[in-house]
Motif scaffolding. Sequence first.
Motif, PDB file in Angstrom:
ATOM      1  N   SER A   1     -11.737  -3.655  -9.649  1.00  0.00           N
ATOM      2  CA  SER A   1     -12.304  -2.774  -8.406  1.00  0.00           C
ATOM      3  C   SER A   1     -11.984  -3.448  -7.168  1.00  0.00           C
ATOM      4  O   SER A   1     -11.897  -4.653  -7.079  1.00  0.00           O
ATOM      5  CB  SER A   1     -13.901  -2.682  -8.572  1.00  0.00           C
TER       6      SER A   1
ATOM      7  N   LYS B   1      -8.527  -6.377   2.766  1.00  0.00           N
ATOM      8  CA  LYS B   1      -9.366  -5.667   3.496  1.00  0.00           C
ATOM      9  C   LYS B   1      -8.882  -5.080   4.809  1.00  0.00           C
ATOM     10  O   LYS B   1      -9.131  -4.136   5.267  1.00  0.00           O
ATOM     11  CB  LYS B   1     -10.716  -6.717   3.719  1.00  0.00           C
TER      12      LYS B   1
ATOM     13  N   PHE C   1      -6.512  -2.132   3.870  1.00  0.00           N
ATOM     14  CA  PHE C   1      -6.988  -1.017   3.661  1.00  0.00           C
ATOM     15  C   PHE C   1      -8.404  -0.730   4.268  1.00  0.00           C
ATOM     16  O   PHE C   1      -9.533  -0.896   3.610  1.00  0.00           O
ATOM     17  CB  PHE C   1      -7.405  -0.648   2.158  1.00  0.00           C
ATOM     18  N   THR C   2      -8.399  -0.357   5.378  1.00  0.00           N
ATOM     19  CA  THR C   2      -9.651  -0.203   6.243  1.00  0.00           C
ATOM     20  C   THR C   2     -10.180   1.115   5.805  1.00  0.00           C
ATOM     21  O   THR C   2     -11.433   1.227   6.027  1.00  0.00           O
ATOM     22  CB  THR C   2      -9.185  -0.136   7.801  1.00  0.00           C
ATOM     23  N   GLU C   3      -9.506   2.157   5.876  1.00  0.00           N
ATOM     24  CA  GLU C   3     -10.421   3.628   5.544  1.00  0.00           C
ATOM     25  C   GLU C   3     -10.425   3.901   4.060  1.00  0.00           C
ATOM     26  O   GLU C   3     -11.782   4.461   3.925  1.00  0.00           O
ATOM     27  CB  GLU C   3      -9.329   4.640   6.158  1.00  0.00           C
ATOM     28  N   HIS C   4      -9.812   3.496   3.282  1.00  0.00           N
ATOM     29  CA  HIS C   4     -10.198   3.781   1.798  1.00  0.00           C
ATOM     30  C   HIS C   4      -9.681   2.545   0.950  1.00  0.00           C
ATOM     31  O   HIS C   4      -8.656   1.898   1.458  1.00  0.00           O
ATOM     32  CB  HIS C   4      -9.531   5.056   1.405  1.00  0.00           C
ATOM     33  N   ARG C   5     -10.012   2.656  -0.068  1.00  0.00           N
ATOM     34  CA  ARG C   5      -9.549   1.573  -1.034  1.00  0.00           C
ATOM     35  C   ARG C   5      -9.152   2.224  -2.584  1.00  0.00           C
ATOM     36  O   ARG C   5      -9.459   1.609  -3.168  1.00  0.00           O
ATOM     37  CB  ARG C   5     -10.878   0.254  -1.208  1.00  0.00           C
ATOM     38  N   ASP C   6      -8.547   3.326  -2.471  1.00  0.00           N
ATOM     39  CA  ASP C   6      -8.340   3.767  -3.610  1.00  0.00           C
ATOM     40  C   ASP C   6      -6.966   3.462  -4.027  1.00  0.00           C
ATOM     41  O   ASP C   6      -5.968   4.314  -4.056  1.00  0.00           O
ATOM     42  CB  ASP C   6      -8.587   5.497  -3.651  1.00  0.00           C
TER      43      ASP C   6
ATOM     44  N   THR D   1     -13.348  -2.974  -3.854  1.00  0.00           N
ATOM     45  CA  THR D   1     -14.371  -2.911  -2.869  1.00  0.00           C
ATOM     46  C   THR D   1     -14.265  -4.356  -2.324  1.00  0.00           C
ATOM     47  O   THR D   1     -14.250  -5.378  -2.934  1.00  0.00           O
ATOM     48  CB  THR D   1     -15.824  -2.489  -3.611  1.00  0.00           C
TER      49      THR D   1
ATOM     50  N   SER E   1       0.981  -1.253   0.083  1.00  0.00           N
ATOM     51  CA  SER E   1       0.030   0.036  -0.205  1.00  0.00           C
ATOM     52  C   SER E   1       0.801   1.234   0.104  1.00  0.00           C
ATOM     53  O   SER E   1       2.026   1.320   0.222  1.00  0.00           O
ATOM     54  CB  SER E   1      -0.862  -0.026   1.197  1.00  0.00           C
TER      55      SER E   1
END
Length: 283
Positions: A102, A126, A129-134, A104, A42
């Motif tokens: 994607s 998951k 990336f807990t806060e955003h997944r951009d 999500t 990340s």
Amino acid sequence: MQSIEKMGERFWYITPISETDRPILGMVVGDRKTLMIDAGNSESHANYFTGELSKQGVTNPDLVVLTHWHWDHIFGLSALTHTVSISHKETKQEMEKLIPYSWTDEALDERVKAGMEIEFCATAIKKEFTEHRDITITLPHVTFENRLEIDLGGVTCVVQHVGGIHASDAVIVYIKEEKILFVGDCMYADIFAEIENYKIHETLQLIEQLEAYDAHTYVLSHHPKPLSKEEFNQEVTMHRTIAKYTEFCNGEKDKIIEEYQKHVGREVTEIELENIIFYANGF
Ligand SMILES: [Zn+2]
């Protein structure tokens, strides 16, 4: 908790986290240029490593080399905006396939159901990336096919394609003057197959390639810490022994365990048992 460690004169690394599947990342500091090994799972993984290193006086990397295309080694690349990125040709091709995806929960679950993604990776994504997944897949600038030699000034890195069962695009990085071999994930099993497995021939061939390097430290990306030469040799001996008995027992798990135990004169360890199952699966 992750920590930043220094090894020898010119190599730094960040320890892995298994829960979010963060692998070890490396940094080789030359007199003229700095090379990062793998970009992390990340942007926050990459940024944490480079941020902590800048506190130690290590500048942002000029170059980054990717060991293979798996998400946990490449999702951080978009954070390295001023760094020239290098990968095997096939790594870039595999990364291109990820661009339309994607990330999500729903999309991940769907791909797991369709057999395009494995549960282990989906769960780790998951958790990371807990806060955003951009997530932005950034493609490498430079690709190569067989071997590269990078002179960073006072230290040389040999980047060699080795492939193997885990990822056919896998490359290793040999930090010559430090005698460190950054092995990445290439010694791990094929985790994307229907059943996790090792193939005898491919694995033995890969081991031979790794043994050709004069190294005293081996960095396996998801091992808690680098292996010494002795620990690496033990790992290799285990693989050779299991491979031998897998062949001898025609891949019959219980027989392999029996023969292996006879050979080592004790019960198999948990790790040995896991590997025996993988070899039996691959037979
Ligand atoms: Zn991998």
